[in-house]
Scaffold this motif. Sequence first.
Motif, mmCIF file in Angstrom:
data_model
loop_
_atom_site.group_PDB
_atom_site.id
_atom_site.type_symbol
_atom_site.label_atom_id
_atom_site.label_comp_id
_atom_site.label_asym_id
_atom_site.label_seq_id
_atom_site.Cartn_x
_atom_site.Cartn_y
_atom_site.Cartn_z
ATOM 1 N N PHE A 1 -9.821 2.069 25.246
ATOM 2 C CA PHE A 1 -10.792 1.219 25.955
ATOM 3 C C PHE A 1 -12.222 1.658 25.652
ATOM 4 C CE2 PHE A 1 -13.397 0.485 29.792
ATOM 5 C CZ PHE A 1 -13.377 -0.906 29.801
ATOM 6 N N MET A 2 -12.483 2.960 25.810
ATOM 7 C CA MET A 2 -13.842 3.469 25.545
ATOM 8 C C MET A 2 -14.226 3.298 24.074
ATOM 9 S SD MET A 2 -15.604 4.689 28.090
ATOM 10 C CE MET A 2 -16.661 6.035 27.571
ATOM 11 N N GLY A 3 -13.239 3.493 23.219
ATOM 12 C CA GLY A 3 -13.494 3.405 21.781
ATOM 13 C C GLY A 3 -13.801 1.997 21.297
ATOM 14 N N ARG A 4 -13.414 1.002 22.074
ATOM 15 C CA ARG A 4 -13.762 -0.378 21.715
ATOM 16 C C ARG A 4 -15.203 -0.685 22.136
ATOM 17 N NH1 ARG A 4 -8.901 -2.790 20.234
ATOM 18 N NH2 ARG A 4 -7.107 -1.721 21.119
ATOM 19 N N ILE A 5 -15.744 0.151 23.029
ATOM 20 C CA ILE A 5 -17.112 -0.079 23.523
ATOM 21 C C ILE A 5 -18.120 0.821 22.807
ATOM 22 C CG2 ILE A 5 -18.602 -0.045 25.570
ATOM 23 C CD1 ILE A 5 -16.057 -0.452 27.253
ATOM 24 N N PHE A 6 -17.773 2.117 22.681
ATOM 25 C CA PHE A 6 -18.745 3.080 22.148
ATOM 26 C C PHE A 6 -18.268 3.691 20.834
ATOM 27 C CE2 PHE A 6 -19.453 3.216 26.784
ATOM 28 C CZ PHE A 6 -20.792 2.838 26.802
ATOM 29 N N ASN A 7 -19.221 3.954 19.939
ATOM 30 C CA ASN A 7 -18.931 4.614 18.668
ATOM 31 C C ASN A 7 -18.536 6.065 18.895
ATOM 32 O OD1 ASN A 7 -19.642 2.371 17.252
ATOM 33 N ND2 ASN A 7 -21.787 2.987 17.047
ATOM 34 N N SER A 8 -18.016 6.666 17.846
ATOM 35 C CA SER A 8 -17.708 8.098 17.852
ATOM 36 C C SER A 8 -18.652 8.774 16.852
ATOM 37 C CB SER A 8 -16.266 8.319 17.406
ATOM 38 O OG SER A 8 -16.174 7.974 16.036
ATOM 39 N N PRO A 9 -18.748 10.122 16.884
ATOM 40 C CA PRO A 9 -19.583 10.794 15.878
ATOM 41 C C PRO A 9 -19.167 10.444 14.447
ATOM 42 C CG PRO A 9 -19.098 12.301 17.662
ATOM 43 C CD PRO A 9 -18.288 11.053 17.936
ATOM 44 N N ALA A 10 -17.867 10.291 14.186
ATOM 45 C CA ALA A 10 -17.411 9.986 12.816
ATOM 46 C C ALA A 10 -17.987 8.658 12.327
ATOM 47 C CB ALA A 10 -15.886 9.950 12.766
ATOM 48 N N TYR A 11 -18.174 7.724 13.246
ATOM 49 C CA TYR A 11 -18.680 6.395 12.877
ATOM 50 C C TYR A 11 -20.047 6.501 12.199
ATOM 51 C CZ TYR A 11 -19.521 1.373 13.573
ATOM 52 O OH TYR A 11 -19.754 0.039 13.393
ATOM 53 N N HIS A 12 -20.953 7.245 12.818
ATOM 54 C CA HIS A 12 -22.290 7.368 12.242
ATOM 55 C C HIS A 12 -22.305 8.365 11.074
ATOM 56 C CE1 HIS A 12 -26.522 6.649 12.038
ATOM 57 N NE2 HIS A 12 -26.814 7.941 12.171
ATOM 58 N N ALA A 13 -21.406 9.363 11.125
ATOM 59 C CA ALA A 13 -21.317 10.301 9.988
ATOM 60 C C ALA A 13 -20.989 9.534 8.711
ATOM 61 C CB ALA A 13 -20.249 11.355 10.265
ATOM 62 N N MET A 14 -20.178 8.481 8.821
ATOM 63 C CA MET A 14 -19.820 7.674 7.647
ATOM 64 C C MET A 14 -21.036 6.920 7.112
ATOM 65 S SD MET A 14 -16.102 6.232 8.829
ATOM 66 C CE MET A 14 -15.688 5.413 7.286
ATOM 67 N N HIS A 15 -21.928 6.517 8.015
ATOM 68 C CA HIS A 15 -23.149 5.840 7.560
ATOM 69 C C HIS A 15 -23.994 6.788 6.704
ATOM 70 C CE1 HIS A 15 -26.599 3.223 7.440
ATOM 71 N NE2 HIS A 15 -27.362 4.200 7.911
ATOM 72 N N HIS A 16 -24.100 8.034 7.147
ATOM 73 C CA HIS A 16 -24.890 9.005 6.374
ATOM 74 C C HIS A 16 -24.190 9.377 5.066
ATOM 75 C CE1 HIS A 16 -28.354 10.232 8.875
ATOM 76 N NE2 HIS A 16 -27.621 9.725 9.854
#
Length: 202
Positions: A136-151
């Motif tokens: 449930f939370m993961g459908r609302i908020f990103n995780s650190p890995a999400y933005h790490a992939m952007h970098h």
Amino acid sequence: MSTPIHALLFLGFIESGWIAHGPESLPLALGTLLLTFAWTEIWHYASHLAMHHRWLHAIHREHHKSRLTTAWTSVSFSLGEKLIFSAGILGFIALASRLHPLSELGIFAYYILYFVTNTLGHANFEFREPEYRKSFMGRIFNSPAYHAMHHARYIRNYGLLTPWLDQLFGTCWEDESEVQTRAARSQPLTHLGERPAHKDMR
Ligand SMILES: [Zn+2]
Ligand SMILES: [Zn+2]
């Protein structure tokens, strides 16, 4: 230097009277926090995407010096990028406050939320559980890995605290859930070009 910029702009918008603020109450503070949160997701996504265009990329280059992030990356921005980010947030809040006075505390609370989550989001440590993005939370908020992939990959996963706009506009990395689960199981990607679900780009 980003935190003093945010604080100075916030003070400037309040003290100048550009943001009309009413008597503080819990409902007003929560409403202002939610409004600031929702608008910042939109503003950050649009301005971040724009800064990945070659005409504007010079503004954003400083932040992308980290291919592997650390907590310090969360305060590593050019002056121009921080001004655009915070002035865009506060400018909209100032306009909205003409319709209804808003809460200083609500805006302040948003900035605290932003500083904490943005630092965690750059810490290169996946503290969420495996399969977080399916929760449930993961459908609302990103995780650190999400933005790490952007970098690591330089494009896609532009969202700030939520993945919604990336999902809406098709700018998510398709293997982001898999990468999150691997990071949470202490089996992170081993090189920047690794693509577990697709062709290895090394
Ligand atoms: Zn970027
Ligand atoms: Zn970043």
